[in-house]
Design an enzyme around this catalytic site. Sequence first.
Site, PDB file in Angstrom:
ATOM      1  N   TYR A  33       0.826  -1.205   0.000  1.00  0.00           N
ATOM      2  CA  TYR A  33       0.000   0.000   0.000  1.00  0.00           C
ATOM      3  C   TYR A  33       0.859   1.254   0.000  1.00  0.00           C
ATOM      4  CZ  TYR A  33       0.745   1.012   5.015  1.00  0.00           C
ATOM      5  OH  TYR A  33       1.293   1.338   6.227  1.00  0.00           O
ATOM      6  N   ARG A  52       8.226   4.284  -4.357  1.00  0.00           N
ATOM      7  CA  ARG A  52       8.316   3.273  -3.282  1.00  0.00           C
ATOM      8  C   ARG A  52       7.348   2.120  -3.541  1.00  0.00           C
ATOM      9  NH1 ARG A  52       7.655   5.567   2.561  1.00  0.00           N
ATOM     10  NH2 ARG A  52       5.457   5.575   1.942  1.00  0.00           N
ATOM     11  N   ARG A 101      -8.048 -20.905  -1.138  1.00  0.00           N
ATOM     12  CA  ARG A 101      -6.906 -20.551  -0.303  1.00  0.00           C
ATOM     13  C   ARG A 101      -5.732 -21.455  -0.636  1.00  0.00           C
ATOM     14  NH1 ARG A 101      -4.713 -21.978   4.877  1.00  0.00           N
ATOM     15  NH2 ARG A 101      -3.684 -20.187   5.868  1.00  0.00           N
ATOM     16  N   LYS A 149       6.348  -1.856   1.895  1.00  0.00           N
ATOM     17  CA  LYS A 149       5.168  -1.312   2.586  1.00  0.00           C
ATOM     18  C   LYS A 149       4.004  -2.295   2.449  1.00  0.00           C
ATOM     19  CE  LYS A 149       3.134   3.278   3.387  1.00  0.00           C
ATOM     20  NZ  LYS A 149       3.219   3.270   4.837  1.00  0.00           N
ATOM     21  N   GLU A 181      11.705   2.636  14.452  1.00  0.00           N
ATOM     22  CA  GLU A 181      10.848   3.739  13.987  1.00  0.00           C
ATOM     23  C   GLU A 181       9.598   3.754  14.855  1.00  0.00           C
ATOM     24  OE1 GLU A 181       9.707   3.050   9.855  1.00  0.00           O
ATOM     25  OE2 GLU A 181       9.730   0.897  10.190  1.00  0.00           O
ATOM     26  N   LEU A 206      10.907   1.568   7.269  1.00  0.00           N
ATOM     27  CA  LEU A 206      10.333   2.054   6.012  1.00  0.00           C
ATOM     28  C   LEU A 206      11.109   3.303   5.588  1.00  0.00           C
ATOM     29  CD1 LEU A 206       7.933   1.520   4.017  1.00  0.00           C
ATOM     30  CD2 LEU A 206       6.851   3.478   5.108  1.00  0.00           C
TER      31      LEU A 206
HETATM   32  N1  PDD Z   1       2.763   5.224   7.383  1.00  0.00           N
HETATM   33  N2  PDD Z   1       7.423   4.058   8.963  1.00  0.00           N
HETATM   34  C1  PDD Z   1       6.298   3.316   8.911  1.00  0.00           C
HETATM   35  C2  PDD Z   1       6.311   1.976   9.554  1.00  0.00           C
HETATM   36  C3  PDD Z   1       5.151   3.812   8.271  1.00  0.00           C
HETATM   37  O1  PDD Z   1       4.039   3.056   8.222  1.00  0.00           O
HETATM   38  C4  PDD Z   1       5.193   5.103   7.693  1.00  0.00           C
HETATM   39  C5  PDD Z   1       3.996   5.683   6.974  1.00  0.00           C
HETATM   40  C6  PDD Z   1       6.377   5.847   7.782  1.00  0.00           C
HETATM   41  C7  PDD Z   1       6.522   7.221   7.171  1.00  0.00           C
HETATM   42  O2  PDD Z   1       6.631   7.154   5.774  1.00  0.00           O
HETATM   43  P1  PDD Z   1       6.110   8.349   4.861  1.00  0.00           P
HETATM   44  O3  PDD Z   1       6.805   9.577   5.344  1.00  0.00           O
HETATM   45  O4  PDD Z   1       6.518   7.957   3.506  1.00  0.00           O
HETATM   46  O5  PDD Z   1       4.611   8.441   5.050  1.00  0.00           O
HETATM   47  C8  PDD Z   1       7.482   5.284   8.407  1.00  0.00           C
HETATM   48  C9  PDD Z   1       1.588   5.633   6.642  1.00  0.00           C
HETATM   49  C10 PDD Z   1       1.305   7.095   6.746  1.00  0.00           C
HETATM   50  C11 PDD Z   1       0.412   4.767   7.052  1.00  0.00           C
HETATM   51  O6  PDD Z   1       0.636   3.582   7.235  1.00  0.00           O
HETATM   52  O7  PDD Z   1      -0.724   5.253   7.130  1.00  0.00           O
END
Ligand code: PDD
Length: 286
Positions: A33, A52, A101, A149, A181, A206
């Site tokens: 996503y 990404r 499945r 992601k 993170e 990420l």
């Molecule tokens: N999340 N680290 C993780 C684990 C994340 O899920 C996200 C973003 C980030 C920040 O990445 P970016 O700056 O590219 O949004 C770092 C999104 C916002 C979400 O899952 O809704």
Amino acid sequence: MTRIVYINGDFVPESDAKVSIFDRGFLFSDAVYEVTAVLNGKLLENAGHLARLAHSCAELKLHLPVTLARLEEIQQELIARNQLREGAVYLQLSRGSTGDREFDFPPAGVAPTLVLFTQARAVITHAKAVNGIKVITLPDIRWRRRDIKVVGLLAPCLAKEYAHSQGADDAFLVEDGLVTEGSACNAWIVTAQGTLVTRPLSNDILHGITRRSLLELASRHAIPFEELAFSVEEAYAAREAFISSATTFIWPVVAIDGKAIGDGSPGPVTRALREIYVAQALMATA
Ligand code: PDD
């Protein structure tokens, strides 16, 4: 107003969007996503998000059914159809369904499932951006490919749920004593010497699009920074801390595990960075 969503080529009211119970995104979290912020009805930093997405797909041998250029058109059409001014566009691509499945990847020709929808939310004016958040530290129990992601987000959901049960807003995830993170954001500190520190890129985190922009801004505005993993103790001793993501931009962190960071209020470097980032974002979407 009924929300219009996108599913596999069609723009339909959200109640008409249906996905099979055999979809691999549903059964195996076999899906990726992206979340792109929307300001002034325009996508922010979308090239980075789409790049990404391409990386996530390539790493998982997940076939993107449309070009990145077409994806952006779909995102823009959704924004227009929903008259979204501020919020986000969510995009998800799963490996589709064979109608049963099966662990093995589906044979060639099985169509992936592509869905997108908009979310209206305050990005610029948000109480947490002003007042900051409290986080707790928790073990990072996620899988080892956090650069991809994927939609398997149970660990972050558990982390947020537990943080809330402890009176905190969110969690910093910790592995081998070092902060990886946040549950859905990148984690930062400002040291006592005034250096901005965030973990270097690897499969442990990420590769945040907002993170990258903030490092560029720091560089341009002569704010000293270092890409270095920091420990929980270093975070406690930091002068400031904050998180970054597409949906928050920057939110100050004013307490970690109940210990005030700095004087317990959002710090000057954090506030300055947010102001610069917001100004740039507003200019880019004007
Ligand atoms: N999340 N680290 C993780 C684990 C994340 O899920 C996200 C973003 C980030 C920040 O990445 P970016 O700056 O590219 O949004 C770092 C999104 C916002 C979400 O899952 O809704």
